[in-house]
Structures are given as structure tokens and as C-alpha cells.
Enzyme design. Structure first.
Site, PDB file in Angstrom:
ATOM      1  N   ALA A  28      -6.178  -5.231   7.334  1.00  0.00           N
ATOM      2  CA  ALA A  28      -7.248  -3.470   6.656  1.00  0.00           C
ATOM      3  C   ALA A  28      -8.257  -4.151   6.310  1.00  0.00           C
ATOM      4  O   ALA A  28      -9.298  -3.801   6.445  1.00  0.00           O
ATOM      5  CB  ALA A  28      -6.588  -2.605   6.301  1.00  0.00           C
ATOM      6  N   LYS A  88     -13.293  -0.958   6.796  1.00  0.00           N
ATOM      7  CA  LYS A  88     -13.872  -1.882   5.344  1.00  0.00           C
ATOM      8  C   LYS A  88     -14.536  -2.653   6.209  1.00  0.00           C
ATOM      9  O   LYS A  88     -15.741  -2.870   5.464  1.00  0.00           O
ATOM     10  CB  LYS A  88     -12.866  -2.611   4.412  1.00  0.00           C
ATOM     11  CG  LYS A  88     -11.789  -1.557   4.042  1.00  0.00           C
ATOM     12  CD  LYS A  88     -10.937  -0.903   4.269  1.00  0.00           C
ATOM     13  CE  LYS A  88      -9.916  -0.212   3.225  1.00  0.00           C
ATOM     14  NZ  LYS A  88      -9.175   0.929   3.190  1.00  0.00           N
ATOM     15  N   ASP A 136      -0.707  -5.399   9.395  1.00  0.00           N
ATOM     16  CA  ASP A 136      -1.218  -4.285   9.353  1.00  0.00           C
ATOM     17  C   ASP A 136      -2.752  -5.723   8.133  1.00  0.00           C
ATOM     18  O   ASP A 136      -2.520  -6.155   7.948  1.00  0.00           O
ATOM     19  CB  ASP A 136      -0.800  -3.694   7.812  1.00  0.00           C
ATOM     20  CG  ASP A 136      -1.790  -3.032   7.524  1.00  0.00           C
ATOM     21  OD1 ASP A 136      -3.129  -2.586   8.179  1.00  0.00           O
ATOM     22  OD2 ASP A 136      -1.182  -1.828   6.280  1.00  0.00           O
ATOM     23  N   TRP A 145       0.556  -1.776   0.298  1.00  0.00           N
ATOM     24  CA  TRP A 145       0.061   0.624  -0.172  1.00  0.00           C
ATOM     25  C   TRP A 145       0.850   0.829   0.003  1.00  0.00           C
ATOM     26  O   TRP A 145       1.167   1.230   0.534  1.00  0.00           O
ATOM     27  CB  TRP A 145      -0.726  -0.017   1.011  1.00  0.00           C
ATOM     28  CG  TRP A 145      -2.176   0.945   1.159  1.00  0.00           C
ATOM     29  CD1 TRP A 145      -2.970   1.327   0.497  1.00  0.00           C
ATOM     30  CD2 TRP A 145      -2.142   1.467   2.453  1.00  0.00           C
ATOM     31  NE1 TRP A 145      -3.328   2.387   1.310  1.00  0.00           N
ATOM     32  CE2 TRP A 145      -3.074   2.321   2.107  1.00  0.00           C
ATOM     33  CE3 TRP A 145      -1.764   1.796   4.072  1.00  0.00           C
ATOM     34  CZ2 TRP A 145      -3.481   3.754   3.089  1.00  0.00           C
ATOM     35  CZ3 TRP A 145      -2.084   2.781   4.621  1.00  0.00           C
ATOM     36  CH2 TRP A 145      -3.256   3.612   4.356  1.00  0.00           C
TER      37      TRP A 145
HETATM   38  C1  LMR Z   1      -6.794   1.773  -1.126  1.00  0.00           C
HETATM   39  O1  LMR Z   1      -5.869   1.248  -0.349  1.00  0.00           O
HETATM   40  O2  LMR Z   1      -7.432   2.272  -1.412  1.00  0.00           O
HETATM   41  C2  LMR Z   1      -7.401   2.731   0.860  1.00  0.00           C
HETATM   42  O3  LMR Z   1      -6.745   1.882   1.990  1.00  0.00           O
HETATM   43  C3  LMR Z   1      -7.843   4.074   1.334  1.00  0.00           C
HETATM   44  C4  LMR Z   1      -6.634   4.828   0.993  1.00  0.00           C
HETATM   45  O4  LMR Z   1      -6.610   5.436   2.110  1.00  0.00           O
HETATM   46  O5  LMR Z   1      -5.774   3.931   0.353  1.00  0.00           O
END
Ligand code: LMR
Length: 394
Positions: free
Chosen positions: A210, A243, A208, A127
Site C-alpha cells: 500500500a 497513498k 499487501d 493494520w
Molecule cells: C492507515 O493505516 O492509517 C491507513 O491505511 C488508512 C486506513 O484506512 O486505516
């Protein structure tokens, strides 16, 4: 003084949200930011959340401060949801945070306080906000291979080779489930191998999580996190409620810092409270209170779990439909990986040019690294996407 400021790099996911909004095409398809959408394109408030909010509205008689760590009942409920007794409660320090991002930020700040020179290892890819926060905090990071561009699965050999270079005291960030951005995940056996290797290297894992409940189910998705937590003296876990409770804007998350014993957890707790105080004082309470009500009330919990299963089932159905459609159009199984991936995302593994072509020609928005949000699809848009993928020459 402000004239001295420099422009900051834009977050590619958030930038895409803006471009999508500005596109006047009515048939555009948003597969960018990780938000669940129902078949009508709405991100609904979950039934249990609505019911809990109603109850809260009727019964809440104060909005005074709670505590720097948030409500202990929230921590207990979330620790139960994520860890289910995998670790003795008195070894866990925990603070409520503004969303999962807040938990990641506080975890990194705690690491920086405890071990300022530690390297934080990130999967490649990960991410984008992971490396961004690490860089902002002036911390060291390194990458381990994760994605196999050919199979669109995990490059397990590459991962093991790279993690073999981790030094004692380094931190290794792992996605607990539903890897973002790839959708490719480790099997239970592979997790066991990773855990054994990291123990041997003297690493501190940082999980992590999520998307618990979006992959194979609430318990199945937490298995790896529980295995990690049970195996190490020390580890960090950042959990997001954005989420799986659909409360994105309420900013609800929990950071857990597991220590080797109760005394160490107490010290971590004091440091986490301090960090909350320095950064924002008290964490947001509304979302945390809703989550606590849902997790501790059997009827609300059952309804939440049922709706989460519906969401998960919808995403799995879309994965299968898309893989089937691509199999039909290409007369090959090379897109079957979409059905095997789990969670909200799949990286289809193509170039930014082809991603851009799909945006320009078809109004299909996915992140430039070819991550698409499966939950942004519906049964009517799947064939359109499949055709666009083929036409773009993916
Ligand atoms: C994403 O990866 O799209 C989500 O986790 C939202 C974000 O804050 O990036």
C-alpha cells in the site's frame, strides 16, 4: 428488525480522526490516519493527477460501464508497476477494486471460496482492518511475531519460529514494504529466508503493498513483492494507489492472483469477476483511469515519480530531524530507530497511557499502540513532538 443490531467495534484509526477533528486546540498535531501532508498541512492533489484529470475531463466522451474486472489497461499498468515482469502476464488474474481495502477484501473472499478452512497468518501487529475483515468473513487467523519492542526493529527470530508452524495451504499475509503500523521492515536477506521457509511449509503468500514509493523508492519497495511472486506457484497481491498517487478518496486498488499456469489464472479471473459482481458489480473507474494515464504517458509518469520522490525525501528528512532532536534531548541513541524505519509510520513503542498523555498535554494525536504518521509532521512540529515524547517519559 434493526433493533436486533449490536454496536460494532469502532476502528481505532478512524475514531482518532473524529477525536482530532473535535479538538478545538489550534496547535494540535495529527499523527493518526495514514495520509501524507505537505509542510502547510495540506494533502495535495499530485501534479500529474491534476494534469491527467484535466485531460480526462477534456477527452472522456462516455461514462458507460467498463467491465467487471475494470479496465484491462489499468491492470496491465499496475502489474508493470508492482511486478515489472517478475511473473509471466498470463499467470496473473487481476481485478480493479475499491482501494487497497477492496483488494484485501476480494483476496480474502477468493481464499474463502478456494480454501474455506485455511488459516490466514497475520503479523503481530498489523493494520487493524486485516483481522477485522477476516473475523467478519468468519475465517480463521493466526499471528506471527513481528515487532521487537526492545529494539523497535523486526523480531526476526520470533517471526521465523512462528512461521515454522504454518500448515500446507495456509495463507501468510506479508506487508510488501513500509510495514503498517511499525515502520520496521525485513532486509532482502531476511525476505529470502522467509520465502524459503514458506515454500518449505507449503504456504500461499498474500502481499499487501500500500506504500510503494514511500520507503526506499518505487523499485526498491517492490523488490520483496517481486521476489515472492517469482518464487511461488500461487500468491495474492493487493496493491493500493491511495497513498502513492494521493487519490485516497477515489478508491483505487488492484488485486492480483497469481496461479501456476495460464489455465489456473483463467479460473481465478472468472472467480474474481464473480466476486466483484456479487459485492459491487463494477469497480470505480475514475482513479484507475488517472493512474493508467500517468503510468502510460512518459511525461506524466516522470512528473509523478519526481513528486513521489519529493514526498519520500520529505518523510526521510522528518525522520532524521526527529531522531536527531531526540538524540539531543535524551543524550542517547535510543530513538535512532525512527531514522531507520521506512514508510509513513513508526511505532515508537510506548504505552497507551503515555500516548494519551501526549494527546491531553500537547494535542498530539497518534494511534494508541503508539503508531505515529511521520507524514503528519513538519520541520516546525518535530521539536514539539520530540519534547512531548521526552516529557511523557517514553
Ligand atoms: C492507515 O493505516 O492509517 C491507513 O491505511 C488508512 C486506513 O484506512 O486505516
Amino acid at each position: 428488525m434493526f433493533e436486533t443490531l449490536r454496536d460494532q467495534p469502532a476502528d481505532k484509526i478512524l475514531m482518532l480522526m473524529q477525536t482530532y477533528k473535535a479538538d478545538p486546540r489550534t496547535d494540535k498535531i495529527d499523527l493518526g490516519v495514514g495520509v501524507y501532508k505537505d509542510p502547510t498541512g495540506l494533502t495535495p492533489v499530485m501534479r500529474a493527477v491534476k494534469a491527467a484529470e484535466k485531460r480526462l475531463y477534456e477527452t472522456q466522451d462516455t461514462k458507460t460501464y467498463v467491465g467487471l474486472a475494470g479496465d484491462p489497461a489499468f491492470a496491465d499498468a499496475m502489474i508493470g508497476l508492482v511486478l515489472d515482469g517478475a511473473v509471466a502476464r498470463d499467470r496473473i488474474a487481476a481485478v480493479a477494486t475499491p482501494g487497497g481495502t477492496g483488494a484485501i477484501r476480494q483476496a480474502l473472499e477468493l481464499i474463502r471460496l478456494a480454501a474455506p478452512t485455511a488459516t490466514v497468518w497475520l503479523s503481530n501487529p498489523t493494520w487493524p482492518n486485516h483481522p477485522s475483515i477476516i473475523k467478519y468473513l468468519g475465517m480463521k487467523s493466526a499471528e506471527y511475531r513481528y515487532f521487537d519492542e526492545a529494539t523497535r526493529g523486526v523480531d526476526f527470530a520470533g517471526l521465523m519460529e512462528d512461521l515454522g508452524h504454518v500448515s500446507t495451504g495456509d495463507v501468510v499475509l506479508l506487508h510488501g514494504c513500509c510495514h503498517n503500523p511499525t515502520g520496521a521492515n525485513l532486509s532482502a536477506d531476511q525476505w529470502a529466508e522467509v520465502i524459503a521457509l514458506l515454500k518449505k511449509r507449503g504456504a500461499v503468500p498474500f502481499v499487501d503493498i500500500a506504500y510503494q514509493g514511500f520507503g526506499d523508492g518505487l523499485d526498491a519497495d517492490a523488490q520483496a513483492t517481486r521476489m515472492v511472486a517469482a518464487a511461488f506457484d500461487e500468491c495474492l497481491i493487493a496493491a493500493s494507489c491511495s497513498k502513492n498517487f494521493g487519490i485516497y478518496r477515489e478508491r483505487t486498488g488492484l488485486l492480483m492472483a497469481i496461479g501456476k499456469d495460464a489455465a489456473q489464472a483463467k479460473l481465478s479471473q472468472a472467480n474474481l469477476n464473480f466476486l466483484n459482481r456479487q459485492n459491487f458489480s463494477f469497480p470505480p473507474d475514475h482513479g484507475a483511469r488517472i493512474v493508467t494515464m500517468i503510468l502510460t504517458d512518459p511525461a506524466l509518469r516522470a512528473d509523478w515519480e519526481a513528486e513521489l520522490e519529493e514526498v519520500r525525501g520529505t518523510m526521510l528528512g522528518l525522520r532524521k530531524q526527529l531522531a536527531d532532536e531526540l538524540r539531543r534531548l535524551t543524550n542517547s541513541d535510543r530513538f535512532d530507530f525512527i531514522a531507520h524505519h521506512r514508510g509513513m509510520f513508526s511505532r515508537i513503542g510506548t504505552t497507551p497511557d503515555k500516548v494519551e498523555k501526549m494527546r491531553a498535554d500537547n494535542g498530539i494525536y497518534m494511534v494508541s499502540d503508539s503508531r505515529m504518521n511521520i507524514a503528519g509532521l513538519n520541520t516546525a512540529t518535530v521539536p514539539i513532538l520530540a519534547r512531548a515524547i521526552v516529557d511523557a517519559g517514553v
